[in-house]
Design an enzyme around this catalytic site. Sequence first.
Site, short mmCIF file in Angstrom:
data_model
loop_
_atom_site.label_atom_id
_atom_site.label_comp_id
_atom_site.label_asym_id
_atom_site.label_seq_id
_atom_site.Cartn_x
_atom_site.Cartn_y
_atom_site.Cartn_z
N GLY A 9 0.83 -1.21 0.00
CA GLY A 9 0.00 0.00 0.00
C GLY A 9 0.86 1.26 0.00
O GLY A 9 0.42 2.31 0.45
N ALA A 11 1.78 3.33 -2.20
CA ALA A 11 1.54 4.44 -3.14
C ALA A 11 0.63 5.53 -2.57
O ALA A 11 0.50 6.59 -3.18
CB ALA A 11 0.95 3.89 -4.44
N ILE A 14 -1.45 5.95 4.40
CA ILE A 14 -0.60 5.48 5.51
C ILE A 14 0.65 4.76 4.98
O ILE A 14 1.76 4.94 5.50
CB ILE A 14 -1.42 4.55 6.44
CG1 ILE A 14 -2.54 5.36 7.12
CG2 ILE A 14 -0.53 3.87 7.46
CD1 ILE A 14 -3.59 4.52 7.85
N ASP A 33 2.23 -2.13 -4.51
CA ASP A 33 0.90 -1.51 -4.67
C ASP A 33 0.37 -1.86 -6.06
O ASP A 33 1.08 -2.43 -6.88
CB ASP A 33 0.99 0.02 -4.48
CG ASP A 33 -0.32 0.61 -3.94
OD1 ASP A 33 -1.39 0.37 -4.56
OD2 ASP A 33 -0.30 1.29 -2.90
N LEU A 43 -3.18 -7.51 -4.70
CA LEU A 43 -3.19 -8.37 -3.51
C LEU A 43 -4.57 -8.96 -3.22
O LEU A 43 -4.74 -9.64 -2.20
CB LEU A 43 -2.68 -7.58 -2.30
CG LEU A 43 -1.27 -7.01 -2.45
CD1 LEU A 43 -0.85 -6.26 -1.19
CD2 LEU A 43 -0.26 -8.11 -2.76
N TYR A 154 -15.98 -4.88 6.06
CA TYR A 154 -14.78 -4.14 6.49
C TYR A 154 -14.44 -4.41 7.96
O TYR A 154 -13.33 -4.88 8.25
CB TYR A 154 -14.95 -2.64 6.21
CG TYR A 154 -13.73 -1.84 6.57
CD1 TYR A 154 -12.56 -1.90 5.80
CD2 TYR A 154 -13.71 -1.01 7.69
CE1 TYR A 154 -11.42 -1.18 6.13
CE2 TYR A 154 -12.57 -0.28 8.03
CZ TYR A 154 -11.44 -0.36 7.26
OH TYR A 154 -10.31 0.35 7.59
P1 NAD Z 1 -5.41 4.67 0.83
O1 NAD Z 1 -6.55 4.38 -0.06
O2 NAD Z 1 -4.82 6.03 0.83
O3 NAD Z 1 -4.23 3.62 0.59
C1 NAD Z 1 -4.46 2.25 0.42
C2 NAD Z 1 -3.46 1.71 -0.60
O4 NAD Z 1 -3.70 0.30 -0.73
C3 NAD Z 1 -3.60 2.35 -1.99
O5 NAD Z 1 -2.36 2.80 -2.47
C4 NAD Z 1 -4.16 1.23 -2.82
O6 NAD Z 1 -3.77 1.26 -4.19
C5 NAD Z 1 -3.60 -0.01 -2.11
N1 NAD Z 1 -4.40 -1.18 -2.47
C6 NAD Z 1 -5.75 -1.30 -2.42
N2 NAD Z 1 -6.14 -2.47 -2.95
C7 NAD Z 1 -5.00 -3.11 -3.35
C8 NAD Z 1 -4.76 -4.34 -4.00
N3 NAD Z 1 -5.75 -5.15 -4.38
N4 NAD Z 1 -3.48 -4.69 -4.26
C9 NAD Z 1 -2.45 -3.86 -3.91
N5 NAD Z 1 -2.63 -2.67 -3.31
C10 NAD Z 1 -3.89 -2.29 -3.03
O7 NAD Z 1 -5.94 4.29 2.29
P2 NAD Z 1 -5.28 4.44 3.75
O8 NAD Z 1 -6.23 5.23 4.53
O9 NAD Z 1 -3.85 4.81 3.68
O10 NAD Z 1 -5.42 2.94 4.25
C11 NAD Z 1 -4.30 2.15 4.61
C12 NAD Z 1 -4.75 1.11 5.62
O11 NAD Z 1 -5.24 1.76 6.78
C13 NAD Z 1 -5.89 0.22 5.13
O12 NAD Z 1 -5.64 -1.11 5.53
C14 NAD Z 1 -7.10 0.78 5.86
O13 NAD Z 1 -8.10 -0.19 6.05
C15 NAD Z 1 -6.48 1.20 7.16
N6 NAD Z 1 -7.24 2.20 7.89
C16 NAD Z 1 -7.50 3.42 7.36
C17 NAD Z 1 -8.25 4.34 8.10
C18 NAD Z 1 -8.59 5.70 7.57
O14 NAD Z 1 -9.36 6.40 8.25
N7 NAD Z 1 -8.05 6.13 6.44
C19 NAD Z 1 -8.71 4.00 9.37
C20 NAD Z 1 -8.42 2.74 9.88
C21 NAD Z 1 -7.68 1.85 9.13
#
Ligand code: NAD
Length: 266
Positions: A9, A11, A14, A33, A43, A154
């Site tokens: 992840g 790109a 987080i 990613d 993935l 989720y």
């Molecule tokens: P984001 O959408 O900014 O980043 C997620 C990344 O995962 C993206 O770059 C996306 O391309 C990659 N991704 C998604 N599906 C994929 C796949 N099939 N194969 C490879 N890569 C894939 O989101 P984020 O907020 O940075 O989320 C990161 C993690 O944090 C996630 O697991 C999310 O569930 C968790 N999270 C986020 C929040 C929030 O409020 N943003 C809260 C709790 C948990």
Amino acid sequence: MTRTYVVTGSASGIGAATKGALEATGHRVIGIDLRGADVEADLSTPEGRTEAAARALELAGGVVDGAIACAGISAPVPATIAVNYFGVVEVLTQLLPGLAKSDAPRAAVVSSMASLQPNSAELVEAALAGDEARALAVAGELAAQGPEVGYLVYPSSKRALSRWVRRASITPEWAGASIPLNAVAPGTVITPMTAGLLETPEGRAMVDAAVPMPLNSHQPPESIANLLVWLTSEQNTHMAGQTIYCDGGADATLRGDDIWSWNDPA
Ligand code: NAD
């Protein structure tokens, strides 16, 4: 000392912040990613996971010091259990041979405060049993009932992930190989995942009702990245199986002060 990390992840959000924090202190990061990463792989499929882990191990020269799984999605669709649970567990497991060659191997995953929310017990059990076909079928049934029921995929994926971390962390493969394995559970993080929801007052009110954050409200991705960096640093020698709620106080607000009475005499 320079360490080599694999970050899924990488790109966006987080994962990108974690990559940035590690690189800023001189470490090497191999990002995975869908696009915009050293290893571009999907993935959500077993083939994508195997390809991703194999390519990352190759780029790392066979030695991985830290593995951090951030990739995830929050849509009310079956792919959410595929990416958030199987996409984490399988990639980390396949990176174990590389971690075993490190002098100080560490692993961490991103769960969520959603691990505390209502979920589907059937879906959690299917995931923990490693039965992806069953998990996808259960998630499909939930999704077919519309977004409100489909949303359960989720929190189920995150409950299963945090439970897997507790189970796996104390096994010969992880604790027995001196690899601390832990999770971070964010509250509402300002990333592309939440941008749409946080855009409107109605969206913000809905999020804040489900995720109360009395400490500093919505958090930047760096607040999670810094914790992931510590959990996977050489400094972490004895933390295992934990889900660290870094959530502006959402866990303490929702669960209250007594989470320790499970073993008290009746
Ligand atoms: P984001 O959408 O900014 O980043 C997620 C990344 O995962 C993206 O770059 C996306 O391309 C990659 N991704 C998604 N599906 C994929 C796949 N099939 N194969 C490879 N890569 C894939 O989101 P984020 O907020 O940075 O989320 C990161 C993690 O944090 C996630 O697991 C999310 O569930 C968790 N999270 C986020 C929040 C929030 O409020 N943003 C809260 C709790 C948990």
